[in-house]
Scaffold this motif. Structure first.
Motif, PDB file in Angstrom:
ATOM      1  N   ALA A  59       1.385  -0.813   0.167  1.00 58.45           N
ATOM      2  CA  ALA A  59      -0.100  -0.107  -0.057  1.00 58.45           C
ATOM      3  C   ALA A  59       0.845   1.776   0.218  1.00 58.45           C
ATOM      4  O   ALA A  59       1.761   1.367   0.761  1.00 58.45           O
ATOM      5  CB  ALA A  59      -1.310  -0.366   1.203  1.00 58.45           C
ATOM      6  N   THR A  91      -2.787   8.508  -0.645  1.00 56.68           N
ATOM      7  CA  THR A  91      -4.088   7.853  -1.017  1.00 56.68           C
ATOM      8  C   THR A  91      -5.650   8.597  -1.586  1.00 56.68           C
ATOM      9  O   THR A  91      -5.928   8.202  -2.465  1.00 56.68           O
ATOM     10  CB  THR A  91      -5.402   7.046  -0.136  1.00 56.68           C
ATOM     11  OG1 THR A  91      -5.991   8.241   0.771  1.00 56.68           O
ATOM     12  CG2 THR A  91      -4.307   6.351   0.790  1.00 56.68           C
ATOM     13  N   TYR A 114      -0.570   6.561  -9.697  1.00 52.85           N
ATOM     14  CA  TYR A 114       0.386   5.638  -9.186  1.00 52.85           C
ATOM     15  C   TYR A 114       0.344   4.439  -9.783  1.00 52.85           C
ATOM     16  O   TYR A 114       0.326   3.829 -11.592  1.00 52.85           O
ATOM     17  CB  TYR A 114      -0.808   5.197  -7.697  1.00 52.85           C
ATOM     18  CG  TYR A 114      -2.116   5.605  -6.741  1.00 52.85           C
ATOM     19  CD1 TYR A 114      -0.649   5.537  -6.165  1.00 52.85           C
ATOM     20  CD2 TYR A 114      -2.414   5.833  -7.204  1.00 52.85           C
ATOM     21  CE1 TYR A 114      -1.472   6.895  -4.414  1.00 52.85           C
ATOM     22  CE2 TYR A 114      -2.827   7.161  -5.826  1.00 52.85           C
ATOM     23  CZ  TYR A 114      -2.599   6.841  -4.776  1.00 52.85           C
ATOM     24  OH  TYR A 114      -2.817   7.632  -3.530  1.00 52.85           O
ATOM     25  N   THR A 135      -3.488   1.896  -8.642  1.00 54.17           N
ATOM     26  CA  THR A 135      -4.294   2.792  -7.298  1.00 54.17           C
ATOM     27  C   THR A 135      -3.310   2.804  -6.478  1.00 54.17           C
ATOM     28  O   THR A 135      -2.117   1.799  -6.314  1.00 54.17           O
ATOM     29  CB  THR A 135      -5.339   1.133  -6.915  1.00 54.17           C
ATOM     30  OG1 THR A 135      -4.466   0.036  -6.075  1.00 54.17           O
ATOM     31  CG2 THR A 135      -6.009   1.651  -8.111  1.00 54.17           C
ATOM     32  N   PRO A 136      -3.833   3.457  -5.312  1.00 50.11           N
ATOM     33  CA  PRO A 136      -2.886   3.236  -3.916  1.00 50.11           C
ATOM     34  C   PRO A 136      -2.632   2.000  -3.024  1.00 50.11           C
ATOM     35  O   PRO A 136      -1.527   1.882  -2.780  1.00 50.11           O
ATOM     36  CB  PRO A 136      -3.358   3.849  -3.340  1.00 50.11           C
ATOM     37  CG  PRO A 136      -4.645   4.831  -3.755  1.00 50.11           C
ATOM     38  CD  PRO A 136      -4.953   3.602  -4.578  1.00 50.11           C
ATOM     39  N   ASN A 137      -3.170   0.225  -3.403  1.00 47.95           N
ATOM     40  CA  ASN A 137      -3.683  -0.787  -3.096  1.00 47.95           C
ATOM     41  C   ASN A 137      -3.203  -2.260  -4.127  1.00 47.95           C
ATOM     42  O   ASN A 137      -3.885  -1.896  -4.809  1.00 47.95           O
ATOM     43  CB  ASN A 137      -4.310  -0.808  -2.247  1.00 47.95           C
ATOM     44  CG  ASN A 137      -4.374   0.196  -1.255  1.00 47.95           C
ATOM     45  OD1 ASN A 137      -4.031   0.408  -0.085  1.00 47.95           O
ATOM     46  ND2 ASN A 137      -5.485   0.976  -1.591  1.00 47.95           N
TER      47      ASN A 137
END
Length: 290
Positions: A145, A149, A154, A172-174
Motif C-alpha cells: 500500500a 491515497t 499511481y 491504485t494506492p493498493n
C-alpha cells in the motif's frame, strides 16, 4: 472654524447637519447621512491545503441583503473579485504566505466596507511511503500500500520483473504482488503524481527459499519406553515435530528426542514428521517411518 474647508470624522451612525456662515449669504445647510458598516463575512469555507497553481473554490457566508462579497489574495489571484464564491489560486512561483481576504460592501453609495476576514492557506504536502511485508516466500501473493491515497495517478514497478510482478491493483494506492518461484532481493517502487509533481518510495523485499529438511539421524528400532533421537539438516526459526503415537506435537530445534510408551506386545512402525519454517516464513516438510 474659520476656513474654506474642514475635515470631518464621523464615529456614530446618524444624520449630521453642516451649516456655513460668514460675511456673505451662506448656502442652505448640508445634511450628511452616516450609514452603519455592514457585518463582516461570517466564514470563508474551503480547504486549508490544496495544489499550488491550481484554482480552488472558496465560499463566503452568510448573505446580507443589500451587500456584496469582495475577495482578495496575498501571493495569489482570485478569479472573481465579487460574489459569494471565488476560485483562489496560489502563485506557483511564491513561497507564501498565502492569505485569502473577504469583506462586504454595500451595493449603494457610499459603498461602506466591513472589516476584513482572512484565511491563511498553504500548499498541499504529500507524505509518501510504501508498506507491506519485506520477507516473502517464492510463488506467493502479498499486499502492498501507498500511504498517500489522494494521488492523481499511481505507478508500481519491480526492479527485476523476472522475480515479481503486480497481479492486481495497478494504478491504485493498493496492489497485490506475485513473487515468482525464485530467491533473492527485489525493490518495489511506487510513484504518485500530485499537483504537477511526482513523489516516490521503495521497499526492499527478500524472497526466501523453501527449506528442504532431510533426516540425517534416523530413528533406529528401540524398545518400548526407551528414548530415540532424530535430527534434520535444515535450520530454521522453528521445527514442528510429530512422532505419530498420539502424543501432542511440539516445537523444538533440528535435533530432538522422544520416548514411545505404547505397551505393545508386538513390533509397531511409527512415522516421524517434521515441518520447518525459515526466517521468511517459508515451510518445508519431511517424514520418515521406522
Amino acid at each position: 472654524p474659520f476656513a474654506d474647508h474642514i475635515d470631518a470624522y464621523f464615529d456614530e451612525v446618524g444624520t449630521y447637519k453642516l451649516e456655513f456662515s460668514g460675511a456673505f449669504c451662506g448656502p442652505e445647510p448640508l445634511y450628511i447621512k452616516v450609514d452603519s458598516l455592514p457585518h463582516p463575512v461570517d466564514t470563508i469555507t474551503g480547504p486549508k491545503n490544496f495544489c499550488q497553481g491550481v484554482e480552488t473554490k472558496f465560499i463566503a457566508d452568510n448573505d446580507i441583503s443589500g451587500t456584496l462579497y469582495n475577495w482578495g489574495m496575498l501571493n495569489g489571484t482570485v478569479n472573481a473579485g465579487t460574489g459569494k464564491e471565488s476560485f483562489i489560486k496560489m502563485d506557483i512561483a511564491s513561497s507564501g504566505p498565502f492569505v485569502i481576504y473577504s469583506w462586504r460592501t454595500t451595493k449603494e453609495m457610499p459603498y461602506c466596507a466591513s472589516d476584513t476576514v482572512t484565511d491563511t492557506v498553504a500548499p498541499l504536502v504529500v507524505s509518501m511511503a510504501v508498506s507491506g511485508p519485506d520477507s516473502v516466500c517464492p510463488s506467493s501473493f502479498h499486499n502492498y500500500a501507498a500511504s498517500y491515497t489522494d494521488g492523481e495517478s499511481y505507478q508500481w514497478s519491480f526492479s527485476d520483473p523476472l522475480k515479481a510482478s503486480i497481479a492486481s491493483g495497478a494504478g491504485t494506492p493498493n496492489v497485490t504482488a506475485l513473487f515468482n518461484k525464485t530467491t533473492g532481493t527485489v525493490w518495489l517502487r511506487c510513484t504518485v503524481k500530485k499537483c504537477f509533481n511526482t513523489y516516490s518510495d521503495s521497499i526492499l523485499i527478500h524472497i526466501g527459499q523453501y527449506p528442504s529438511p532431510a533426516f540425517t539421524v534416523l530413528p533406529t528400532p528401540v524398545c518400548d519406553t526407551n528414548k530415540i533421537t532424530v535430527q534434520i539438516n535444515t535450520a530454521g526459526t522453528s521445527a514442528f515435530w510429530n512422532f505419530g503415537d498420539g502424543t501432542p506435537s511440539f516445537t523444538a530445534g533440528t535435533t530432538t528426542s522422544h520416548i514411545y510408551d505404547l505397551h505393545n506386545t508386538s513390533n509397531q512402525a511409527e512415522t516421524v514428521k517434521v515441518i520447518v519454517t525459515n526466517p521468511w516464513g517459508c515451510i518445508g516438510k519431511d517424514s520418515v517411518s521406522g
